[in-house]
Structure formats: structure tokens, C-alpha cells
Design an enzyme around this catalytic site. Sequence first.
Site, PDB file in Angstrom:
ATOM      1  N   GLU A 112       8.428  -2.547  10.257  1.00  0.00           N
ATOM      2  CA  GLU A 112       7.583  -1.743  11.146  1.00  0.00           C
ATOM      3  C   GLU A 112       7.352  -2.418  12.497  1.00  0.00           C
ATOM      4  O   GLU A 112       7.153  -1.746  13.510  1.00  0.00           O
ATOM      5  CB  GLU A 112       6.233  -1.455  10.461  1.00  0.00           C
ATOM      6  CG  GLU A 112       5.382  -0.478  11.230  1.00  0.00           C
ATOM      7  CD  GLU A 112       4.147  -0.016  10.459  1.00  0.00           C
ATOM      8  OE1 GLU A 112       4.040  -0.326   9.260  1.00  0.00           O
ATOM      9  OE2 GLU A 112       3.306   0.657  11.073  1.00  0.00           O
ATOM     10  N   GLN A 142       2.714   4.367  -1.028  1.00  0.00           N
ATOM     11  CA  GLN A 142       2.596   5.172  -2.256  1.00  0.00           C
ATOM     12  C   GLN A 142       3.890   5.928  -2.559  1.00  0.00           C
ATOM     13  O   GLN A 142       4.497   5.768  -3.603  1.00  0.00           O
ATOM     14  CB  GLN A 142       1.454   6.175  -2.109  1.00  0.00           C
ATOM     15  CG  GLN A 142       0.088   5.550  -2.036  1.00  0.00           C
ATOM     16  CD  GLN A 142      -1.023   6.590  -2.045  1.00  0.00           C
ATOM     17  OE1 GLN A 142      -0.774   7.791  -2.057  1.00  0.00           O
ATOM     18  NE2 GLN A 142      -2.251   6.125  -2.043  1.00  0.00           N
ATOM     19  N   ARG A 195       5.591  15.227   9.827  1.00  0.00           N
ATOM     20  CA  ARG A 195       4.201  14.777   9.944  1.00  0.00           C
ATOM     21  C   ARG A 195       3.519  15.065  11.261  1.00  0.00           C
ATOM     22  O   ARG A 195       2.331  15.326  11.308  1.00  0.00           O
ATOM     23  CB  ARG A 195       4.176  13.268   9.783  1.00  0.00           C
ATOM     24  CG  ARG A 195       4.261  12.918   8.385  1.00  0.00           C
ATOM     25  CD  ARG A 195       4.022  11.491   8.202  1.00  0.00           C
ATOM     26  NE  ARG A 195       4.378  11.304   6.822  1.00  0.00           N
ATOM     27  CZ  ARG A 195       4.603  10.152   6.261  1.00  0.00           C
ATOM     28  NH1 ARG A 195       4.484   9.067   6.980  1.00  0.00           N
ATOM     29  NH2 ARG A 195       4.921  10.083   5.009  1.00  0.00           N
ATOM     30  N   SER A 251      10.934   3.997   5.998  1.00  0.00           N
ATOM     31  CA  SER A 251      10.610   2.661   6.508  1.00  0.00           C
ATOM     32  C   SER A 251      10.902   1.546   5.510  1.00  0.00           C
ATOM     33  O   SER A 251      11.407   0.490   5.898  1.00  0.00           O
ATOM     34  CB  SER A 251       9.148   2.601   6.931  1.00  0.00           C
ATOM     35  OG  SER A 251       8.359   3.325   6.040  1.00  0.00           O
ATOM     36  N   LEU A 252      10.600   1.750   4.230  1.00  0.00           N
ATOM     37  CA  LEU A 252      10.925   0.693   3.259  1.00  0.00           C
ATOM     38  C   LEU A 252      12.437   0.498   3.217  1.00  0.00           C
ATOM     39  O   LEU A 252      12.940  -0.622   3.101  1.00  0.00           O
ATOM     40  CB  LEU A 252      10.381   1.055   1.871  1.00  0.00           C
ATOM     41  CG  LEU A 252       8.848   1.092   1.717  1.00  0.00           C
ATOM     42  CD1 LEU A 252       8.456   1.574   0.321  1.00  0.00           C
ATOM     43  CD2 LEU A 252       8.218  -0.263   1.995  1.00  0.00           C
ATOM     44  N   ARG A 309       8.822   9.061  12.722  1.00  0.00           N
ATOM     45  CA  ARG A 309       9.546   8.578  11.538  1.00  0.00           C
ATOM     46  C   ARG A 309       9.583   9.617  10.431  1.00  0.00           C
ATOM     47  O   ARG A 309       8.579  10.275  10.127  1.00  0.00           O
ATOM     48  CB  ARG A 309       8.842   7.335  11.023  1.00  0.00           C
ATOM     49  CG  ARG A 309       9.465   6.716   9.792  1.00  0.00           C
ATOM     50  CD  ARG A 309       8.585   5.589   9.327  1.00  0.00           C
ATOM     51  NE  ARG A 309       7.295   6.108   8.958  1.00  0.00           N
ATOM     52  CZ  ARG A 309       6.854   6.185   7.705  1.00  0.00           C
ATOM     53  NH1 ARG A 309       7.596   5.754   6.713  1.00  0.00           N
ATOM     54  NH2 ARG A 309       5.672   6.666   7.448  1.00  0.00           N
ATOM     55  N   GLY A 324       7.217   6.267  -1.613  1.00  0.00           N
ATOM     56  CA  GLY A 324       8.442   5.701  -2.107  1.00  0.00           C
ATOM     57  C   GLY A 324       9.400   5.246  -1.032  1.00  0.00           C
ATOM     58  O   GLY A 324       9.022   5.000   0.106  1.00  0.00           O
ATOM     59  N   HIS A 337      -0.745  10.003   9.673  1.00  0.00           N
ATOM     60  CA  HIS A 337      -0.462  10.626   8.379  1.00  0.00           C
ATOM     61  C   HIS A 337      -1.437  11.777   8.214  1.00  0.00           C
ATOM     62  O   HIS A 337      -2.638  11.615   8.431  1.00  0.00           O
ATOM     63  CB  HIS A 337      -0.626   9.614   7.240  1.00  0.00           C
ATOM     64  CG  HIS A 337       0.008  10.073   5.960  1.00  0.00           C
ATOM     65  ND1 HIS A 337      -0.494  11.135   5.238  1.00  0.00           N
ATOM     66  CD2 HIS A 337       1.094   9.637   5.286  1.00  0.00           C
ATOM     67  CE1 HIS A 337       0.268  11.321   4.169  1.00  0.00           C
ATOM     68  NE2 HIS A 337       1.239  10.423   4.172  1.00  0.00           N
ATOM     69  N   HIS A 377      -1.052   5.822  10.888  1.00  0.00           N
ATOM     70  CA  HIS A 377      -0.296   5.429   9.696  1.00  0.00           C
ATOM     71  C   HIS A 377       0.880   4.510  10.006  1.00  0.00           C
ATOM     72  O   HIS A 377       1.107   3.548   9.289  1.00  0.00           O
ATOM     73  CB  HIS A 377       0.210   6.698   9.022  1.00  0.00           C
ATOM     74  CG  HIS A 377       0.937   6.484   7.736  1.00  0.00           C
ATOM     75  ND1 HIS A 377       0.353   5.902   6.637  1.00  0.00           N
ATOM     76  CD2 HIS A 377       2.210   6.782   7.364  1.00  0.00           C
ATOM     77  CE1 HIS A 377       1.230   5.852   5.640  1.00  0.00           C
ATOM     78  NE2 HIS A 377       2.371   6.361   6.068  1.00  0.00           N
ATOM     79  N   GLU A 409       9.488  14.664   0.244  1.00  0.00           N
ATOM     80  CA  GLU A 409       8.376  14.544   1.205  1.00  0.00           C
ATOM     81  C   GLU A 409       8.708  15.359   2.445  1.00  0.00           C
ATOM     82  O   GLU A 409       9.818  15.887   2.589  1.00  0.00           O
ATOM     83  CB  GLU A 409       8.129  13.064   1.546  1.00  0.00           C
ATOM     84  CG  GLU A 409       7.557  12.293   0.365  1.00  0.00           C
ATOM     85  CD  GLU A 409       7.315  10.825   0.629  1.00  0.00           C
ATOM     86  OE1 GLU A 409       7.376  10.395   1.792  1.00  0.00           O
ATOM     87  OE2 GLU A 409       7.070  10.098  -0.340  1.00  0.00           O
ATOM     88  N   TRP A 444       0.810  -1.217   0.000  1.00  0.00           N
ATOM     89  CA  TRP A 444       0.000   0.000   0.000  1.00  0.00           C
ATOM     90  C   TRP A 444       0.846   1.272   0.000  1.00  0.00           C
ATOM     91  O   TRP A 444       0.305   2.376  -0.060  1.00  0.00           O
ATOM     92  CB  TRP A 444      -0.922   0.012   1.227  1.00  0.00           C
ATOM     93  CG  TRP A 444      -2.140  -0.841   1.064  1.00  0.00           C
ATOM     94  CD1 TRP A 444      -2.259  -2.002   0.361  1.00  0.00           C
ATOM     95  CD2 TRP A 444      -3.438  -0.597   1.624  1.00  0.00           C
ATOM     96  NE1 TRP A 444      -3.534  -2.497   0.451  1.00  0.00           N
ATOM     97  CE2 TRP A 444      -4.289  -1.658   1.237  1.00  0.00           C
ATOM     98  CE3 TRP A 444      -3.969   0.402   2.438  1.00  0.00           C
ATOM     99  CZ2 TRP A 444      -5.628  -1.740   1.618  1.00  0.00           C
ATOM    100  CZ3 TRP A 444      -5.301   0.310   2.822  1.00  0.00           C
ATOM    101  CH2 TRP A 444      -6.113  -0.747   2.410  1.00  0.00           C
TER     102      TRP A 444
END
Length: 533
Positions: free
Chosen positions: A371, A45, A286, A387-388, A382, A47, A240, A347, A117, A43
Amino acid sequence: MKTYDFIVVGSGISGLSFALRASQFGSVAVVTKREAMMTNTAWAQGGICCVKGENDSFAEHTADTLDAGAGLCDEKVVSTIVSEGPPAIDELIEWGVKFDASRDPETGEMELDLGREGGHGKRRILHSKDTTGREIETKLLAEVRETENIDLLEFHFAIDLITTAKLGFASPPRCVGIYALDVKRESVVTLRSDRVILCTGGSGRVYLYTTNPEVATGDGVAIAWRAGVEISNMEFVQFHPTCLYHHEVKSFLITEAMRGEGAELIDRDGRPFMKEYDERGSLAPRDIVARAIDREIKRTGEPCVFLDITHKSREYLADRFPNIYETCLSLDIDISTQPIPVVPAAHYQCGGVKTDVNGASSLPGLWAVGEVACTGLHGANRLASNSLLEGVVVSNRALDDCLNALPIEGDSDEHDLPEWESGDVTDVDELVVIYHNWDEIRRLMWDYVSIVRTTKRLQRAATRLHNLQREVQEFYWNFHVTADLLELRNLVETAALIVDSAARRKESRGAHYTLDFPEPISEFRKNTVISRF
Ligand code: SIN
């Protein structure tokens, strides 16, 4: 009982990248409770961030991460993960992942397009349109399905860890396997391994409003907690700022990358309000943006605010953000001419199973990556798209650590594990009770433990959760286990850990904000660490 060299629980970026690499050294089971594709990764988006541009540096990425983390990041962990990003990205590309790229008009070379971002001082987000996670998940999963040494056990729900302590062995405490519910056959299987890696993702579904898929029920944290493993920083739940506000579509994220391309947060009258809260405006970290929106919504009595990207052309939006463009259009929102109604939603779980930078937990034989884990990268909040990166870098380190700590040739069959015993139980008679408890947890967490907290609300939440925990436990002992019941058990346990951790932090920091202690306090500049035993 089936024995593997590695058991990976979860099938997002951390689990799949670990499994692919580990399969070169031994047999791997990937245990995942639904279809393997059903993950938070799929999910994602915006990146995956990585220092690639010439005018960027590891030091700057590290500094942005530390800044977002509000004093709680482990600087060594941050710089390790940031600097090991480029080879990890190359590996993703080798597995077939395609990131957006375009030809440099001067050199004629293909160059990766880098997005931006919130909280990032530079463009450093690699992306695949606005479905980066889907691209990564699809490619890794295709590789996994073709790898002989990997058993992909879909619809297998990890119930609990099997530890030497639970079995009453005199040997030092360690993890030796898991019990998992084979959901389709309705039976419990025993899987044995000296190396169990939790990659179960987060717990957004603890809240009524979330950007997370249904599977994000805190399973890994709850499983580890029950086994006495140390858990850290669960109070830091990241909200988020921009989840689509629409009565038909829930949990649809509007990527922060839009704000990176100049989208502005405005109120119903078109007033951009973010500069009143932070000089970085709509691109502030955030926690700041989510709190500002929460304040605006409470102040105006409106149900949402709006994200305006109408300065970009229809062609640009349809090309760069096709998923958002099409989804909104199907709901009669033309994002090239209309602002998008948005609200904050749960989020990301910044805390989790406490690990070192190699994913090693406090229980030998158990690693946690992604996570579900708390390595010290995110601190109290974060940084977007870190995270990815953490998942793919730490899964690599975890494999090395596994092999060093417990070489495969050292495995023995000393532990013949007992089969699961159901005892004298019956089928759940009233499913309505499960669904009622589920709704009650999510609503009370949203009302009492979300973006703005108070001591009194936390106390109320703790009392109610305590009762719910007792009720769910009774269910667990008296009825056959089902996936719904297991999720409910994990959900209530994780919610209680969030509340307990939040109550201990008598200050505001990062994603934890309480009206009773609205400022950071230096004596609390430390991690919250809790364990059951
Ligand atoms: C987003 O696309 O806004 C989400 C990115 C992230 O949470 O890291």
C-alpha cells in the site's frame, strides 16, 4: 551500527513475504514500529483475488481492474501482477496459509471457494472466512520467527532514510540505511544496508473515520518524501462504503464480500437505493458506492445507511462471516434478522511512493511494496482485494530486482554511517499538544478532504496543515523523538501530500471527486507525480 543485506520496514504481507524469500540470499532486518502482528494486512477481511476458476481469465481480471481504475492504471503492470497471481498464491499455501475450500460434488476434488466483491465480473476472491488477513499474517509471521537469517525488530520505528546525499558523499545518490527509534530503550539505532524495502502500509489514520488500524499513519510515504523520492497519486484515497456505525466500536469493517453474497444497501425505510446511482447496484465499484452513501446521508440527514443480509440464514452467516456475526451480536445487532448500520470510512491509499512493477523507487537502493507504493496497478481507484495480491507478487519481483541491481557480493563498507545526533533537546513537556494536533489533522481531513471535495475546502485544509507542519517541525527539533511525535510528523506530512495532490487535479476521477470539476477531463488523464527536490 548494524549492517544487513536487506532492511525491510513493515511487517504486513509485503514485508514478511519479501523477508522470507530474501533470507535465502542474505541477512534481513524486519523493522516494525509495534508488535509485528499490528498491520493493515491482519485486518483484511474479504480476501485476496486471483484467477482460479475455469470460467475466469487473466484478461477479465485485468479488464475489471482497469475499469475500476478510471483510466489511470498502467495496463502492463496490471496484466503482469494479475498473471503472476497463481504461483504467488501457491507460495502462500506452502507457507501454511489456509483458504476456504470445499469438495466438488461431481469430481470429489477439494476446490477453493471463490467469493465476489464490488467491481469484479467473476468470483475470484480467495478467503479464510472473514479473517483472511489474520490467517495470512499469522502464518507468515510464524515462518519469519523461525527463520534464522531474519532479525524481527519489533517496537523499532523507522525515523528517516540515510542517503548518500544527506551524508554529503560525492557518490551518486542512493539509500544506504535507516535511523530507527528503539521505542522500548528510547534510543536511536543506525541500520545500514544497500537494499531498503519500505512496506509500511497506508495512511487511513490521517482521517477521523477509517477502517485502518492505529499504525496506518503514512510513515513510508513521509519518510520517502523527506528523502526527495518521487510520490504519486496521493489524491486517490479510497473510502470503503461499509464501516460499522456504532458508538462503541470504531474502525470495524463490514466486508464487501457480504455484498458479493447478495447483501443490499438500504435506507432507514428499507429502500434499496444503489440502482438509482449505478446499474450494478450495491456491487458497483467502491468510489461510486461510497459517494452514493455520502449523498444519501446528506440528503436524508440520517447518520448512516444500512446493509441488509437478512435473506441468508443464521447458520450460513455464522459460518461464512463469523467475525462480523459475533462482533455485531456482541453489540446487540443480530445480522440474520437486522440490517447493519454502516457509513463510509477511509480505507486505502491508492497512491504512494512511485515505483515500477518491481517496486523500484526513484532513489537507487530503495524499493517500496504494497500500500505504501504506487506501481500503477490501482490507478484512480483500487479494485477490491487486489492489494494483498499486489503485495505478494511485487515483493517477489522486488527481490529479483534488488539482487540484479545490487548483487550482495558487490557490497562494500565504503559508507561508515554516522550515529544519530540528538543535539541539545529535552523530553516533550506537554503531550497534550501532540494529541491536539493529531485530532485537528484527522478532523480537518475528514471535513475538507474526504469523499466529496471542493477547491475552497482544499485551500482551507492546505493553510491549516501548513501551520501544523511548522508547529510539528518545531517539536521535532526541540524534543527527544518519541513514537507519538514521529507518527504525528508523518501524519501531517502525508495529509499535506494528499491535499497538495488533490489541489493539482482539476477534474473528478476515481476516488477523487470535486464539486468544482465534477467530470473527468482528458488532459488530466495522467499521474500526479511530486517530489521535494
Ligand atoms: C473488504 O473485505 O471489503 C475489503 C477488501 C479490500 O479492501 O480489498
